[in-house]
Motif scaffolding. Structure first.
Motif: not given
Lengths: 139, 196, 118
Positions: B130, B134, C64-69
């Motif tokens: 994480r 980030e 941009e626009g992607v939350k989950l990796y």
């Protein structure tokens, strides 16, 4: 091996494309998938294809084996050298921030140089290994 | 859902290919099947969202290692009949099967506690990963997190890996780099002379 | 069913691992042993990548626009491991070639016979 026209034409067409793709993977590795390890392997695959189609002697004329040995060491020296330069500039070993005016610029330059070193070493070592295996077969 | 179906199908293909590799005795066919095995695994890495790894596996596994194994086959083949045939094995398969069965059963027992496949809250996802996701872009300016971790955060690790690749290349050069020396085949009768 | 889909990857990984182990310990041909070792190696790669996968996640390239990796750390470890793996496999194959040159065979039984070991 007797020359095969189709193989020759297709290989001549494909090899430049493979090399351009290897360079793209090497230098676009920051933004898309790719990097030094992949680029080195793809680059050596292009030369291995050349050696398989046109013969080992022709391939060794393009990159003689003594240059390959120098290149393999050169990549590792570039990588370790970047670390030493950061030490001399007052940072930690392999802490690229001190290389540029801002943190982003320094990190960018450091990552580019390090990936270049990785690519050179991996490509040269793969070719050394292939030439050793293929050269053993001839009497 | 479609992801899971592709995943299950490709994994089943991999399992079938590996069994075929074990059961075959023609080494040439085995090497070609191993190339297919590598290509299938590259496809599977794409399905599991690891394009960098898939790239490497496709170039290395299906390309270079197949070529190297073929070169080895050409150098080590028998001159007599069936140049690529593996010798029939003299042992019974029961003891290895027993060992493998026990080991596999213990490992399957271990999977009972593992977080399920794709669980976003498993321990592997919640610690350092994480942080990388980030902070990689603001700290290094590189959108590809894999490259950022490879070259910057874990740069020391990668230096070691490159050194290992270099050392392996040097070792191959030392072993088979030069010209082949004059035939020093260790003959059967020569061995018996040593005994007496 | 949910449990089956959740653990299916790990079971196939274990199956591949055991196939590799079986090949290494039961077959006498050195090239086949090395291929068994490689199968074992690939199964370990799958174990790592499976643990890093996130359901509905994207490849770890920040857009941009992607939350989950998915988890980038196993990708880094396995990426380097694959290249190191082929280098060490090449070393093993080089050893096999040297064995063939000095013993004239790559079958384990015959090498033992020539050496009077076992």
């Amino acid at each position: 091996m007797k020359p095969n026209l189709i193989l020759h034409v297709v290989a001549k067409f494909l090899i430049p494309l493979i090399i351009i793709f290897a360079l793209y993977v090497q230098f676009h590795g920051d933004f898309g998938p790719g990097g030094g390890f992949q680029a080195g392997v793809i680059f050596s695959a292009a030369l291995i294809l050349y050696a398989l189609v046109f013969g080992l002697d022709a391939a060794e004329k393009i990159i003689p084996s003594h240059i390959l040995r120098i290149l393999a060491s050169l990549g590792l020296v570039i990588y370790a050298g970047v670390g030493v330069v950061t030490l001399l500039l007052g940072g930690n070993y392999l802490d690229y921030t001190v290389l540029g005016s801002t943190q982003i610029a320094g990190q960018h330059l450091g990552i580019l140089l390090v990936e270049l070193g990785v690519g050179i070493t991996v490509a040269a070592v793969m070719l050394i290994i292939f030439f050793s295996f293929a050269g053993r077969g001839r009497v | 859902m479609i992801d899971i179906i592709i995943n299950i199908t490709l994994l089943a293909f991999l399992a079938i290919t590996s069994v075929a590799i074990v059961r075959m005795t023609n080494l040439f066919a085995i090497v070609m099947l191993f190339g297919i095995f590598s290509l299938l695994s590259a496809g599977l890495f794409v399905v599991m969202d690891a394009p960098d790894v898939a790239f490497t596996e496709a170039a290395v596994g299906a390309g270079i290692s197949t070529v190297l194994m073929l070169a080895t086959l050409a150098l080590t083949r028998n001159r007599q009949k069936n140049p690529y045939k593996e010798a029939p094995h003299a042992h019974r398969p029961w003891l290895p099967l027993f060992v493998v069965g026990i080991t596999g059963a213990v490992l399957v027992y271990g999977t009972w506690d593992i977080p399920r496949f794709g669980d976003p809250n498993s321990p592997a996802q919640t610690h350092v990963a994480r942080y990388y996701l980030e902070n990689a872009l603001p700290e290094t300016g590189v959108p590809n997190v894999v490259t950022a971790v490879l070259a910057s955060y874990r740069g020391f690790d990668t230096l070691g890996e490159v050194a290992v690749v270099f050392t392996a290349g040097v070792a191959v050069l030392l072993l088979i780099g030069g010209r082949r020396p004059k035939q020093t085949l260790k003959q059967k009768d020569e061995g018996e002379q040593d005994e007496t | 069913m949910d449990f089956f889909i959740g653990q299916y990857n790990y079971w196939v990984v274990i199956f591949l691992m055991m196939v590799g182990l079986y090949t290494v310990i039961s077959r006498g041909n050195l090239i086949k042993k090395i291929i068994g070792l490689s199968i074992f190696q690939v199964s370990v790669f799958f174990l790592y990548i499976s643990m890093g996968t996130v359901e509905g996640g994207a490849a770890p390239i920040i857009t941009e626009g992607v939350k989950l990796y998915s988890n980038p750390l196993p990708h880094v470890l396995i990426l380097t491991a694959i290249v190191v793996g082929v280098a060490t496999t090449a070393l093993a194959l080089a050893l096999v070639i040297r064995i063939k040159e000095s013993y004239g065979t790559i079958e384990e039984d015959e090498i033992h016979k020539l050496d009077h070991s076992l």
